[in-house]
Motif scaffolding. Sequence first.
Motif, short mmCIF file in Angstrom:
data_model
loop_
_atom_site.label_atom_id
_atom_site.label_comp_id
_atom_site.label_asym_id
_atom_site.label_seq_id
_atom_site.Cartn_x
_atom_site.Cartn_y
_atom_site.Cartn_z
N ALA A 131 5.98 7.51 7.56
CA ALA A 131 7.42 7.64 7.42
C ALA A 131 8.09 6.31 7.10
CB ALA A 131 8.02 8.21 8.71
N ALA A 132 7.40 5.20 7.36
CA ALA A 132 8.00 3.88 7.19
C ALA A 132 7.78 3.30 5.79
CB ALA A 132 7.44 2.92 8.23
N VAL A 133 6.95 3.95 4.96
CA VAL A 133 6.67 3.43 3.62
C VAL A 133 7.41 4.28 2.60
CG1 VAL A 133 4.41 2.62 4.39
CG2 VAL A 133 4.61 4.85 3.26
N PRO A 134 7.57 3.78 1.37
CA PRO A 134 8.22 4.59 0.33
C PRO A 134 7.51 5.93 0.15
CG PRO A 134 8.00 2.32 -0.39
CD PRO A 134 7.24 2.42 0.89
N PRO A 135 8.26 7.00 -0.14
CA PRO A 135 7.65 8.33 -0.27
C PRO A 135 6.50 8.38 -1.28
CG PRO A 135 10.03 8.52 -0.17
CD PRO A 135 9.72 7.06 -0.24
N ASP A 136 6.62 7.65 -2.38
CA ASP A 136 5.55 7.65 -3.38
C ASP A 136 4.26 7.07 -2.79
OD1 ASP A 136 7.20 8.79 -5.24
OD2 ASP A 136 7.55 6.94 -6.38
N ASP A 137 4.38 6.02 -1.99
CA ASP A 137 3.20 5.44 -1.35
C ASP A 137 2.56 6.42 -0.37
OD1 ASP A 137 3.71 3.16 -2.75
OD2 ASP A 137 4.14 1.89 -1.01
N ALA A 138 3.41 7.10 0.40
CA ALA A 138 2.90 8.07 1.38
C ALA A 138 2.17 9.21 0.69
CB ALA A 138 4.04 8.59 2.24
N ASP A 139 2.74 9.70 -0.42
CA ASP A 139 2.10 10.80 -1.14
C ASP A 139 0.81 10.35 -1.81
OD1 ASP A 139 4.15 12.48 -0.41
OD2 ASP A 139 5.27 12.25 -2.29
N GLU A 140 0.85 9.18 -2.42
CA GLU A 140 -0.30 8.70 -3.19
C GLU A 140 -1.50 8.41 -2.31
OE1 GLU A 140 -2.44 7.43 -6.61
OE2 GLU A 140 -0.55 8.51 -6.44
N CYS A 141 -1.28 7.89 -1.11
CA CYS A 141 -2.41 7.46 -0.28
C CYS A 141 -3.23 8.63 0.26
CB CYS A 141 -1.93 6.58 0.87
SG CYS A 141 -1.10 7.47 2.22
N GLY A 142 -2.61 9.78 0.48
CA GLY A 142 -3.35 10.96 0.95
C GLY A 142 -3.67 10.97 2.43
N LEU A 143 -3.15 10.02 3.20
CA LEU A 143 -3.50 9.95 4.63
C LEU A 143 -3.04 11.18 5.42
CD1 LEU A 143 -2.96 6.24 5.72
CD2 LEU A 143 -5.07 7.58 5.91
N ALA A 144 -2.00 11.85 4.94
CA ALA A 144 -1.51 13.03 5.67
C ALA A 144 -2.51 14.17 5.63
CB ALA A 144 -0.17 13.48 5.09
N GLU A 145 -3.48 14.11 4.70
CA GLU A 145 -4.45 15.20 4.55
C GLU A 145 -5.85 14.83 4.99
OE1 GLU A 145 -2.39 14.43 1.67
OE2 GLU A 145 -0.97 15.83 2.59
N ILE A 146 -6.05 13.69 5.65
CA ILE A 146 -7.41 13.31 6.02
C ILE A 146 -7.99 14.28 7.04
CG2 ILE A 146 -7.09 10.88 5.47
CD1 ILE A 146 -6.83 10.31 8.46
N THR A 147 -9.30 14.47 6.95
CA THR A 147 -10.02 15.33 7.90
C THR A 147 -10.88 14.50 8.85
OG1 THR A 147 -11.77 15.62 6.25
CG2 THR A 147 -10.05 17.30 6.33
N SER A 148 -10.97 13.21 8.61
CA SER A 148 -11.71 12.30 9.49
C SER A 148 -10.73 11.69 10.50
CB SER A 148 -12.33 11.17 8.66
OG SER A 148 -11.31 10.27 8.24
N PRO A 149 -11.25 10.95 11.47
CA PRO A 149 -10.34 10.11 12.25
C PRO A 149 -9.66 9.09 11.34
CG PRO A 149 -12.50 10.26 13.31
CD PRO A 149 -12.64 10.85 11.94
N ALA A 150 -8.55 8.54 11.80
CA ALA A 150 -7.89 7.44 11.10
C ALA A 150 -8.34 6.13 11.73
CB ALA A 150 -6.38 7.58 11.18
N PHE A 151 -8.74 5.18 10.89
CA PHE A 151 -9.17 3.87 11.36
C PHE A 151 -8.02 2.90 11.10
CE2 PHE A 151 -12.75 6.44 10.20
CZ PHE A 151 -13.57 6.32 11.31
N VAL A 152 -7.53 2.27 12.15
CA VAL A 152 -6.25 1.56 12.05
C VAL A 152 -6.34 0.13 12.57
CG1 VAL A 152 -5.05 3.76 12.35
CG2 VAL A 152 -5.40 2.29 14.33
N VAL A 153 -5.44 -0.70 12.05
CA VAL A 153 -5.18 -2.04 12.57
C VAL A 153 -3.74 -2.05 13.05
CG1 VAL A 153 -4.89 -4.47 11.98
CG2 VAL A 153 -6.88 -3.22 11.15
N ARG A 154 -3.51 -2.61 14.24
CA ARG A 154 -2.17 -2.65 14.82
C ARG A 154 -1.64 -4.08 14.90
NH1 ARG A 154 -0.78 2.10 17.70
NH2 ARG A 154 -2.52 3.57 17.96
N SER A 155 -0.34 -4.17 14.87
CA SER A 155 0.38 -5.39 15.22
C SER A 155 1.24 -5.02 16.41
CB SER A 155 1.23 -5.89 14.05
OG SER A 155 1.97 -7.03 14.44
N GLY A 156 0.84 -5.45 17.58
CA GLY A 156 1.49 -4.96 18.78
C GLY A 156 1.16 -3.48 18.96
N THR A 157 2.20 -2.65 19.06
CA THR A 157 1.97 -1.21 19.20
C THR A 157 2.05 -0.47 17.89
OG1 THR A 157 4.33 -0.83 19.65
CG2 THR A 157 2.89 -1.24 21.55
#
Length: 249
Positions: A131-157
């Motif tokens: 929700a924090a990135v431009p809509p085109d970036d969110a759609d293009e990346c495909g993360l909303a449709e992943i079937t695996s776990p998400a592997f993430v790096v955090r800055s704080g929380t």
Amino acid sequence: MKNQFLIVRAQQVWLELAGVPVTFPAEGTQVVVSERSLLCPPGWSGIVTLGNAAIITVPADGIAELVRERLGGLPVAALTDPDRVCRALPVAEVLGPATLAYCDKRDFPPTDPGVTDAIPAGHADLATLLAAVPPDDADECGLAEITSPAFVVRSGTHIVAAAGYQRWPGQAAHICVLTAPRQRGRGLARVVGGAAVADALTNGFLPQWRARPEPSRRVARALGFHELGTQLSIRVTGLSAPGRGSPVE
């Protein structure tokens, strides 16, 4: 050929997405009519090249005849060149081209599993990043449709980079990566992307990296991916047919 095994595996992915029986020829192009093709959006024509061969799905017989006539004489490498295709056909819209890259365990560099955290695909923190990135970036990346776990790096929380993969036919793992805009240029895409690729390889999948911009392609190459083909979708003017949704829109 060093990458022949990868090419054969990659071809199987796209043959299953074609929606009708078809094969990649040893060389050249195969054109088939498929209203159920997932190579492209509904009613469009999808072109996929891998190695020295290509398959093209079209939504209707009339388009098939036109495509065979106008594109049949082109080199395989020219089939996903928008300028060449648009000069040959009455094209109303174009999506792509996107580079198709694949890797296996032999070329994948070791990663540090302690750098990333794994969270469920539907985790609220992942939705916050999207929700924090431009809509085109969110759609293009495909993360909303992943079937695996998400592997993430955090800055704080807050999650500042994430990657995962979608399970595709042919035992493919379609890699999806997103970095927050202000955190780009720090190598985070390689870190989270590498974690997703490592998980896919551990589970016996074929990692697939589909990219348009050069920065994304550079990340893939750094992770041991080989660019083996390209994909282009076109909508031919005045000729359309009903179809089904596509994972590659």
